[in-house]
Enzyme design. Structure first.
Site, PDB file in Angstrom:
ATOM      1  N   SER A   1      11.618  -7.235   2.718  1.00  0.00           N
ATOM      2  CA  SER A   1      11.910  -6.954   4.128  1.00  0.00           C
ATOM      3  C   SER A   1      13.181  -7.666   4.621  1.00  0.00           C
ATOM      4  O   SER A   1      13.976  -7.041   5.332  1.00  0.00           O
ATOM      5  CB  SER A   1      10.718  -7.335   5.001  1.00  0.00           C
ATOM      6  OG  SER A   1       9.646  -6.476   4.726  1.00  0.00           O
TER       7      SER A   1
ATOM      8  N   LYS B   1      -2.694  -9.944   8.212  1.00  0.00           N
ATOM      9  CA  LYS B   1      -2.672  -8.658   8.937  1.00  0.00           C
ATOM     10  C   LYS B   1      -3.893  -8.441   9.847  1.00  0.00           C
ATOM     11  O   LYS B   1      -3.797  -7.765  10.855  1.00  0.00           O
ATOM     12  CB  LYS B   1      -2.578  -7.490   7.960  1.00  0.00           C
ATOM     13  CG  LYS B   1      -1.178  -7.272   7.406  1.00  0.00           C
ATOM     14  CD  LYS B   1      -1.181  -6.061   6.482  1.00  0.00           C
ATOM     15  CE  LYS B   1       0.204  -5.508   6.301  1.00  0.00           C
ATOM     16  NZ  LYS B   1       0.197  -4.160   5.719  1.00  0.00           N
TER      17      LYS B   1
ATOM     18  N   ASN C   1       0.917  -5.000  11.558  1.00  0.00           N
ATOM     19  CA  ASN C   1       2.031  -5.427  10.692  1.00  0.00           C
ATOM     20  C   ASN C   1       3.315  -5.696  11.466  1.00  0.00           C
ATOM     21  O   ASN C   1       4.299  -6.140  10.892  1.00  0.00           O
ATOM     22  CB  ASN C   1       2.280  -4.412   9.563  1.00  0.00           C
ATOM     23  CG  ASN C   1       3.076  -3.209  10.031  1.00  0.00           C
ATOM     24  OD1 ASN C   1       3.042  -2.867  11.217  1.00  0.00           O
ATOM     25  ND2 ASN C   1       3.776  -2.573   9.131  1.00  0.00           N
TER      26      ASN C   1
ATOM     27  N   ASP D   1       2.687   1.001   9.387  1.00  0.00           N
ATOM     28  CA  ASP D   1       2.430   1.575   8.052  1.00  0.00           C
ATOM     29  C   ASP D   1       2.079   3.061   8.161  1.00  0.00           C
ATOM     30  O   ASP D   1       2.395   3.848   7.266  1.00  0.00           O
ATOM     31  CB  ASP D   1       1.264   0.847   7.358  1.00  0.00           C
ATOM     32  CG  ASP D   1       1.693  -0.481   6.757  1.00  0.00           C
ATOM     33  OD1 ASP D   1       2.907  -0.659   6.509  1.00  0.00           O
ATOM     34  OD2 ASP D   1       0.824  -1.346   6.542  1.00  0.00           O
TER      35      ASP D   1
ATOM     36  N   GLY E   1      -9.305   5.115  -3.183  1.00  0.00           N
ATOM     37  CA  GLY E   1      -9.329   3.715  -2.754  1.00  0.00           C
ATOM     38  C   GLY E   1      -9.770   3.597  -1.309  1.00  0.00           C
ATOM     39  O   GLY E   1      -9.577   4.538  -0.508  1.00  0.00           O
ATOM     40  N   ASN E   2     -10.399   2.464  -0.989  1.00  0.00           N
ATOM     41  CA  ASN E   2     -10.872   2.258   0.388  1.00  0.00           C
ATOM     42  C   ASN E   2     -10.547   0.838   0.863  1.00  0.00           C
ATOM     43  O   ASN E   2     -11.346   0.179   1.506  1.00  0.00           O
ATOM     44  CB  ASN E   2     -12.370   2.580   0.525  1.00  0.00           C
ATOM     45  CG  ASN E   2     -13.225   1.897  -0.522  1.00  0.00           C
ATOM     46  OD1 ASN E   2     -14.253   2.431  -0.924  1.00  0.00           O
ATOM     47  ND2 ASN E   2     -12.817   0.738  -1.009  1.00  0.00           N
ATOM     48  N   GLY E   3      -9.325   0.431   0.553  1.00  0.00           N
ATOM     49  CA  GLY E   3      -8.861  -0.891   0.994  1.00  0.00           C
ATOM     50  C   GLY E   3      -7.994  -0.785   2.244  1.00  0.00           C
ATOM     51  O   GLY E   3      -8.096   0.185   3.007  1.00  0.00           O
TER      52      GLY E   3
ATOM     53  N   ALA F   1      -4.626  -0.343   2.696  1.00  0.00           N
ATOM     54  CA  ALA F   1      -3.637   0.745   2.762  1.00  0.00           C
ATOM     55  C   ALA F   1      -4.323   2.085   2.978  1.00  0.00           C
ATOM     56  O   ALA F   1      -3.782   2.969   3.659  1.00  0.00           O
ATOM     57  CB  ALA F   1      -2.793   0.766   1.491  1.00  0.00           C
TER      58      ALA F   1
ATOM     59  N   TYR G   1       5.328   1.485  -5.020  1.00  0.00           N
ATOM     60  CA  TYR G   1       6.768   1.773  -5.055  1.00  0.00           C
ATOM     61  C   TYR G   1       7.454   1.190  -6.282  1.00  0.00           C
ATOM     62  O   TYR G   1       8.613   1.492  -6.538  1.00  0.00           O
ATOM     63  CB  TYR G   1       7.468   1.322  -3.760  1.00  0.00           C
ATOM     64  CG  TYR G   1       7.162  -0.088  -3.336  1.00  0.00           C
ATOM     65  CD1 TYR G   1       6.134  -0.342  -2.422  1.00  0.00           C
ATOM     66  CD2 TYR G   1       7.894  -1.158  -3.831  1.00  0.00           C
ATOM     67  CE1 TYR G   1       5.838  -1.626  -2.030  1.00  0.00           C
ATOM     68  CE2 TYR G   1       7.597  -2.454  -3.436  1.00  0.00           C
ATOM     69  CZ  TYR G   1       6.576  -2.679  -2.541  1.00  0.00           C
ATOM     70  OH  TYR G   1       6.282  -3.967  -2.162  1.00  0.00           O
TER      71      TYR G   1
HETATM   72  P1  NAP Z   1      -6.604  -3.495  -1.214  1.00  0.00           P
HETATM   73  O1  NAP Z   1      -6.910  -3.693   0.221  1.00  0.00           O
HETATM   74  O2  NAP Z   1      -6.897  -4.575  -2.193  1.00  0.00           O
HETATM   75  O3  NAP Z   1      -7.403  -2.161  -1.677  1.00  0.00           O
HETATM   76  C1  NAP Z   1      -7.311  -1.679  -2.988  1.00  0.00           C
HETATM   77  C2  NAP Z   1      -8.290  -0.532  -3.164  1.00  0.00           C
HETATM   78  O4  NAP Z   1      -8.132  -0.065  -4.512  1.00  0.00           O
HETATM   79  C3  NAP Z   1      -9.762  -0.935  -3.019  1.00  0.00           C
HETATM   80  O5  NAP Z   1     -10.494   0.127  -2.464  1.00  0.00           O
HETATM   81  C4  NAP Z   1     -10.209  -1.175  -4.462  1.00  0.00           C
HETATM   82  O6  NAP Z   1     -11.555  -0.906  -4.716  1.00  0.00           O
HETATM   83  C5  NAP Z   1      -9.395  -0.119  -5.190  1.00  0.00           C
HETATM   84  N1  NAP Z   1      -9.186  -0.483  -6.580  1.00  0.00           N
HETATM   85  C6  NAP Z   1      -8.641  -1.620  -7.052  1.00  0.00           C
HETATM   86  N2  NAP Z   1      -8.617  -1.600  -8.394  1.00  0.00           N
HETATM   87  C7  NAP Z   1      -9.185  -0.421  -8.779  1.00  0.00           C
HETATM   88  C8  NAP Z   1      -9.465   0.171 -10.021  1.00  0.00           C
HETATM   89  N3  NAP Z   1      -9.146  -0.446 -11.162  1.00  0.00           N
HETATM   90  N4  NAP Z   1     -10.036   1.389 -10.039  1.00  0.00           N
HETATM   91  C9  NAP Z   1     -10.367   2.014  -8.884  1.00  0.00           C
HETATM   92  N5  NAP Z   1     -10.140   1.493  -7.660  1.00  0.00           N
HETATM   93  C10 NAP Z   1      -9.542   0.290  -7.617  1.00  0.00           C
HETATM   94  O7  NAP Z   1      -5.070  -3.138  -1.431  1.00  0.00           O
HETATM   95  P2  NAP Z   1      -4.116  -2.353  -0.401  1.00  0.00           P
HETATM   96  O8  NAP Z   1      -3.436  -3.334   0.470  1.00  0.00           O
HETATM   97  O9  NAP Z   1      -4.910  -1.273   0.206  1.00  0.00           O
HETATM   98  O10 NAP Z   1      -2.993  -1.778  -1.391  1.00  0.00           O
HETATM   99  C11 NAP Z   1      -3.256  -0.710  -2.271  1.00  0.00           C
HETATM  100  C12 NAP Z   1      -1.943  -0.242  -2.910  1.00  0.00           C
HETATM  101  O11 NAP Z   1      -1.075   0.293  -1.914  1.00  0.00           O
HETATM  102  C13 NAP Z   1      -1.161  -1.355  -3.599  1.00  0.00           C
HETATM  103  O12 NAP Z   1      -0.614  -0.853  -4.786  1.00  0.00           O
HETATM  104  C14 NAP Z   1      -0.051  -1.681  -2.623  1.00  0.00           C
HETATM  105  O13 NAP Z   1       1.116  -2.160  -3.265  1.00  0.00           O
HETATM  106  C15 NAP Z   1       0.210  -0.301  -2.021  1.00  0.00           C
HETATM  107  N6  NAP Z   1       0.808  -0.383  -0.690  1.00  0.00           N
HETATM  108  C16 NAP Z   1       2.039   0.180  -0.497  1.00  0.00           C
HETATM  109  C17 NAP Z   1       2.624   0.165   0.757  1.00  0.00           C
HETATM  110  C18 NAP Z   1       3.969   0.787   0.955  1.00  0.00           C
HETATM  111  O14 NAP Z   1       4.605   0.520   1.978  1.00  0.00           O
HETATM  112  N7  NAP Z   1       4.436   1.626   0.056  1.00  0.00           N
HETATM  113  C19 NAP Z   1       1.948  -0.440   1.826  1.00  0.00           C
HETATM  114  C20 NAP Z   1       0.686  -0.992   1.608  1.00  0.00           C
HETATM  115  C21 NAP Z   1       0.122  -0.962   0.341  1.00  0.00           C
HETATM  116  P3  NAP Z   1     -12.735  -1.916  -4.299  1.00  0.00           P
HETATM  117  O15 NAP Z   1     -12.811  -1.817  -2.811  1.00  0.00           O
HETATM  118  O16 NAP Z   1     -13.915  -1.356  -4.971  1.00  0.00           O
HETATM  119  O17 NAP Z   1     -12.308  -3.256  -4.801  1.00  0.00           O
END
Ligand code: NAP
Length: 296
Positions: free
Chosen positions: A28, A77, A98, A113, A137-139, A141, A237
């Protein structure tokens, strides 16, 4: 690319920044300072490493020194929310902030975002109203993706999760949300059903990032179940393309990586602080240079 130098900082220079822990790898500062230099403005954008226990003190300090605004990254966040005087509906829906700025009420926050996620999709000029979007995914992002898909007007958003409890909590959290969304949760073993006829498939898991760059969160054969004009969107990315996007491209599916989301969430934040249009192309170039420097 012109870079701000220490000699250009004066007593009048206004401060912006990003807080996180860690924050030293953030791209950033490079993106924002490149845009500030291009606009020839007297601002500087700095990284501030702030430990969780120092968050409240740091924000009070920022108010005392007149910081104009700042970005927030992991792990603050969500935890910053109780310290804000005002939170936008989109940030409340996402459950994370954010971008923060100072107003007469105190610190106000939003989440850019969602805007970042939507930016490359909006260039496609599609009618989204019949779209079924699937989010892997359900985190954190994934929440921005769900809010974005709802803002696009998608007919249905299906979320695929591997942990039943987390998935149920995620689905329930949208029931009283300021953003209305037709959300259906799917267990990972029902992914084939979830993607059937979908037009937008988003990877919101970290699967495919270094060091496991040969992994994909999605079985190649299942791309055939998507609609003919489907889009595969990976929030990752770096690397680019990921294995997920490479496989999508091999079967003729439009692929979008996470770089534009990163650039556009930053551009939306800078616009908020400066109250003027910002040079997105300059920010994009600075991000690309930063990523290339890391050998992506
Ligand atoms: P997070 O809150 O940790 O959530 C990750 C999610 O992925 C959770 O639902 C997790 O499942 C799931 N997961 C992790 N490992 C897995 C696996 N091996 N198989 C299946 N599911 C899996 O992370 P986040 O902040 O949401 O980020 C997710 C991705 O988005 C990252 O790669 C991050 O770099 C990217 N991102 C990009 C931007 C951008 O501006 N381009 C912005 C934000 C995030 P559980 O809940 O079961 O653990």
């Amino acid at each position: 690319m012109q870079q701000p130098t220490l000699q250009q900082i004066t007593g009048k220079t206004k401060l912006l920044g990003v807080i996180g822990d860690p924050v030293e790898h953030s791209l950033s500062p490079a993106m924002h300072n490149a845009a500030i230099a291009d606009l020839n403005l007297d601002y500087a954008y700095l990284p501030f490493p702030i430990a969780a226990e120092n968050l409240e003190t740091a924000i009070a300090g920022f108010a005392a020194i007149g910081l104009v605004g700042f970005n927030i990254t992991i792990p603050h966040k969500q935890t910053i929310m109780p310290f804000l005087a005002e939170i936008s509906p989109v940030a409340r829906a996402v459950g994370a902030v954010n971008t923060v700025w100072r107003s007469e009420k105190g610190w106000e926050g939003t989440n850019t975002d969602v805007e970042g996620f939507l930016a490359p999709l909006k260039t496609l000029n599609r009618d989204w109203t019949q779209t079924v979007a699937v989010v892997l995914g359900n985190g954190g992002a994934a929440r921005a993706v769900v809010a974005g898909a709802a803002q696009l007007g998608c007919r249905e958003v299906r979320v695929v999760g591997r942990n039943r409890e987390k998935l149920d909590r995620f689905a329930a959290s949208w029931q009283n949300s300021p953003i209305e969304v037709n959300l259906k949760p799917y267990r990972a073993d029902a992914v084939a059903e979830a993607v059937s006829g979908a037009t937008l498939l988003v990877n919101a898991t970290p699967v495919g990032m270094s060091p496991h760059v040969d992994r994909s969160p999605f079985e190649t054969a299942l791309f055939a179940k998507l609609a003919a004009d489907a889009i595969a969107y990976d929030l990752i990315y770096t690397p680019s393309p990921t294995q997920f996007l490479r496989e999508a491209q091999q079967v003729g599916i439009t692929a979008i990586d996470g770089a534009e989301m990163l650039v556009c969430q930053g551009a939306a934040a800078l616009e908020k602080w400066l109250q003027q249009p910002v040079p997105v192309a300059v920010m994009r170039q600075a991000l690309r240079a930063g990523l290339d420097g890391r050998g992506r």
